[in-house]
Design a protein around this motif. Structure first.
Motif, short mmCIF file in Angstrom:
data_model
loop_
_atom_site.label_atom_id
_atom_site.label_comp_id
_atom_site.label_asym_id
_atom_site.label_seq_id
_atom_site.Cartn_x
_atom_site.Cartn_y
_atom_site.Cartn_z
N ASP A 211 -4.24 -2.84 12.73
CA ASP A 211 -5.53 -3.14 12.11
C ASP A 211 -6.17 -1.88 11.50
O ASP A 211 -7.36 -1.88 11.16
CB ASP A 211 -6.49 -3.74 13.16
CG ASP A 211 -5.88 -4.96 13.81
OD1 ASP A 211 -5.28 -5.77 13.08
OD2 ASP A 211 -5.96 -5.09 15.06
N SER A 212 -5.39 -0.83 11.38
CA SER A 212 -5.92 0.43 10.86
C SER A 212 -6.51 0.25 9.46
O SER A 212 -6.01 -0.53 8.65
CB SER A 212 -4.78 1.45 10.79
OG SER A 212 -5.10 2.48 9.88
N GLU A 213 -7.58 1.01 9.20
CA GLU A 213 -8.19 0.95 7.85
C GLU A 213 -7.21 1.49 6.80
O GLU A 213 -7.34 1.24 5.61
CB GLU A 213 -9.50 1.75 7.83
CG GLU A 213 -9.32 3.17 8.31
CD GLU A 213 -10.59 3.99 8.29
OE1 GLU A 213 -11.29 3.95 7.27
OE2 GLU A 213 -10.86 4.70 9.28
N HIS A 214 -6.18 2.23 7.29
CA HIS A 214 -5.19 2.80 6.35
C HIS A 214 -3.94 1.93 6.26
O HIS A 214 -2.90 2.38 5.79
CB HIS A 214 -4.78 4.21 6.80
CG HIS A 214 -5.94 5.12 7.00
ND1 HIS A 214 -6.80 5.46 5.98
CD2 HIS A 214 -6.42 5.75 8.11
CE1 HIS A 214 -7.74 6.26 6.44
NE2 HIS A 214 -7.53 6.44 7.73
N ARG A 215 -4.06 0.68 6.72
CA ARG A 215 -2.90 -0.22 6.82
C ARG A 215 -2.03 -0.24 5.54
O ARG A 215 -0.83 -0.05 5.59
CB ARG A 215 -3.41 -1.63 7.15
CG ARG A 215 -2.30 -2.65 7.30
CD ARG A 215 -2.85 -4.05 7.61
NE ARG A 215 -1.80 -5.02 7.43
CZ ARG A 215 -0.89 -5.34 8.34
NH1 ARG A 215 -0.95 -4.79 9.53
NH2 ARG A 215 0.05 -6.22 8.09
N GLU A 216 -2.68 -0.44 4.40
CA GLU A 216 -1.91 -0.59 3.16
C GLU A 216 -1.14 0.70 2.83
O GLU A 216 0.01 0.65 2.41
CB GLU A 216 -2.82 -0.98 1.99
CG GLU A 216 -3.29 -2.44 2.05
CD GLU A 216 -2.17 -3.44 2.40
OE1 GLU A 216 -1.10 -3.36 1.75
OE2 GLU A 216 -2.35 -4.26 3.31
N ARG A 217 -1.79 1.83 3.05
CA ARG A 217 -1.13 3.12 2.76
C ARG A 217 0.05 3.33 3.71
O ARG A 217 1.13 3.76 3.30
CB ARG A 217 -2.17 4.25 2.91
CG ARG A 217 -1.67 5.58 2.38
CD ARG A 217 -2.77 6.63 2.35
NE ARG A 217 -3.52 6.77 3.60
CZ ARG A 217 -3.06 7.40 4.69
NH1 ARG A 217 -1.86 7.94 4.69
NH2 ARG A 217 -3.81 7.50 5.77
N LEU A 219 1.80 1.00 5.21
CA LEU A 219 2.87 0.06 4.86
C LEU A 219 3.64 0.55 3.63
O LEU A 219 4.87 0.45 3.56
CB LEU A 219 2.30 -1.34 4.60
CG LEU A 219 1.83 -2.08 5.86
CD1 LEU A 219 1.16 -3.41 5.49
CD2 LEU A 219 2.98 -2.34 6.82
N GLN A 220 2.90 1.11 2.70
CA GLN A 220 3.57 1.65 1.49
C GLN A 220 4.53 2.76 1.86
O GLN A 220 5.66 2.82 1.38
CB GLN A 220 2.52 2.21 0.54
CG GLN A 220 2.24 1.28 -0.61
CD GLN A 220 1.22 1.88 -1.57
OE1 GLN A 220 0.86 3.05 -1.46
NE2 GLN A 220 0.76 1.06 -2.48
N LYS A 230 10.12 -2.27 0.56
CA LYS A 230 9.02 -3.00 1.24
C LYS A 230 9.07 -2.69 2.72
O LYS A 230 10.17 -2.63 3.31
CB LYS A 230 9.24 -4.54 1.12
CG LYS A 230 9.07 -5.12 -0.24
CD LYS A 230 9.21 -6.64 -0.17
CE LYS A 230 10.64 -7.04 0.12
NZ LYS A 230 10.90 -8.48 0.03
N ASP A 233 8.01 -6.63 7.94
CA ASP A 233 6.94 -7.34 8.61
C ASP A 233 7.51 -7.94 9.91
O ASP A 233 8.67 -8.33 9.94
CB ASP A 233 6.46 -8.48 7.68
CG ASP A 233 5.19 -9.11 8.20
OD1 ASP A 233 4.11 -8.60 7.87
OD2 ASP A 233 5.29 -10.11 8.97
#
Ligand SMILES: NC(=O)c1ccc[n+]([C@@H]2O[C@H](COP(=O)([O-])OP(=O)(O)OC[C@H]3O[C@@H](n4cnc5c(N)ncnc54)[C@H](O)[C@@H]3O)[C@@H](O)[C@H]2O)c1
Length: 271
Positions: A211-217, A219-220, A230, A233
């Motif tokens: 749930d980190s605020e940096h989740r998207e970064r 994952l990238q 990718k 998941d």
């Protein structure tokens, strides 16, 4: 349309989080009656409630996979509730806690107590789960309730290649070899034994925070390490486990299936 595991009873360990939770939901979507087992009984109950809210059948059980009596009790609970066992998915696993701000410990930095804890869960947990399931599958066969059953475990791409913590990879390498050897031992009983080998996923594993605020970064960054580009998941891993557990894989045993975006296949040279 019938689900891939329609009517089968599946016991899934490590069900309170990450891959285990995703697997409980996915197996249920595909028609299984699910026993969600986790050392954290509250989280297992939360998963079971999510499955039931989605219209599935699921009970939760607090179970420590490193304790054979606790695993036997979880199998007994599955049989008592749903009448039989068809699938065990040995998914629970842990790693050596990273050093905050520094990352993964080297082998030289690991302490005997934490090493034993990881071995107990990752290796013995898979062994105890498989033993308990085989005994139940054999009992069902003797009672004329059908031959065989399916065992799936979560190993790791770290069990196939040097990748991340040494001790962790060693425990997962043991699961990979266990999968092959056991598959041969029980093949004539109609029991199939397979494993999935995921690369890094953003779960609660190793102190990560999905749930980190940096989740998207994050994952990238994880995705950039794989040829397919990718991040993996938890549901990707659960999907591979579902396939191996299902009758679609009825002639597949002893397989350690990477779920890694092509990481284990190799790397492009040049360009
Ligand atoms: N996340 C990754 O990067 C990654 C990569 C490769 C393999 N794996 C493997 O995937 C599996 C699932 O991990 P995850 O990423 O979902 O992690 P997670 O930490 O989100 O979930 C693991 C679950 O296992 C439970 N658990 C821990 N010890 C247990 C025990 N003794 N008995 C029963 N339950 C126990 C935890 O309470 C937790 O709910 C593990 O086997 C892990 O080694 C994870």
């Amino acid at each position: 349309m019938e689900g891939l595991v329609q009517g089968k009873v599946a016991l899934i360990t490590g069900a309170g989080s990450g891959v285990g939770r995703a697997a409980c939901l996915l197996f249920s979507e595909h028609g299984a009656k699910v026993v969600a087992a986790d050392i954290n009984g509250e989280n297992a109950e939360e998963t079971a409630a999510m499955v039931r809210d989605a219209g599935g059948e699921c009970i939760a059980v607090a179970c420590n996979v490193a304790d054979p009596a606790s695993v036997d009790a979880a199998v007994a609970m599955a049989v008592e509730t749903f009448g039989r066992l068809d699938v065990i998915y040995n998914n629970a696993g842990i790693t050596i806690n990273p050093i905050p701000g520094k990352g993964m410990k080297s082998l030289a930095e690991c302490e005997p107590d934490e090493m034993k804890r990881v071995e107990d869960v990752n290796i013995n947990g898979v062994i105890y789960g498989s033993q308990a399931a085989i005994r139940q599958f054999e009992k069902q066969a003797e009672e004329g309730k059908g031959l065989g059953g399916s065992i799936v475990s979560t190993a790791s791409v770290a069990g196939l290649m040097g990748y991340g913590g040494v001790l962790y990879g060693t425990t997962k390498g043991a699961v990979v070899q266990f999968t092959r050897a056991l598959a041969i031992e029980v093949a004539d009983k109609g029991i199939r034994v397979n494993a999935v080998c995921p690369a890094g996923m953003l779960t609660h594993y190793a102190g990560m925070n999905p749930d980190s605020e940096h989740r998207e970064r994050i994952l990238q960054g994880m995705g950039a390490a794989h040829p397919l580009g990718k991040a993996i998941d938890p549901r990707d891993t659960a999907s591979a486990a579902l396939f191996l557990a299902s009758d679609l894989a009825s002639n597949i045993t002893g397989v350690n299936l990477p779920v890694d975006g092509g990481l284990y296949a190799g790397r492009k040279v040049g360009g």
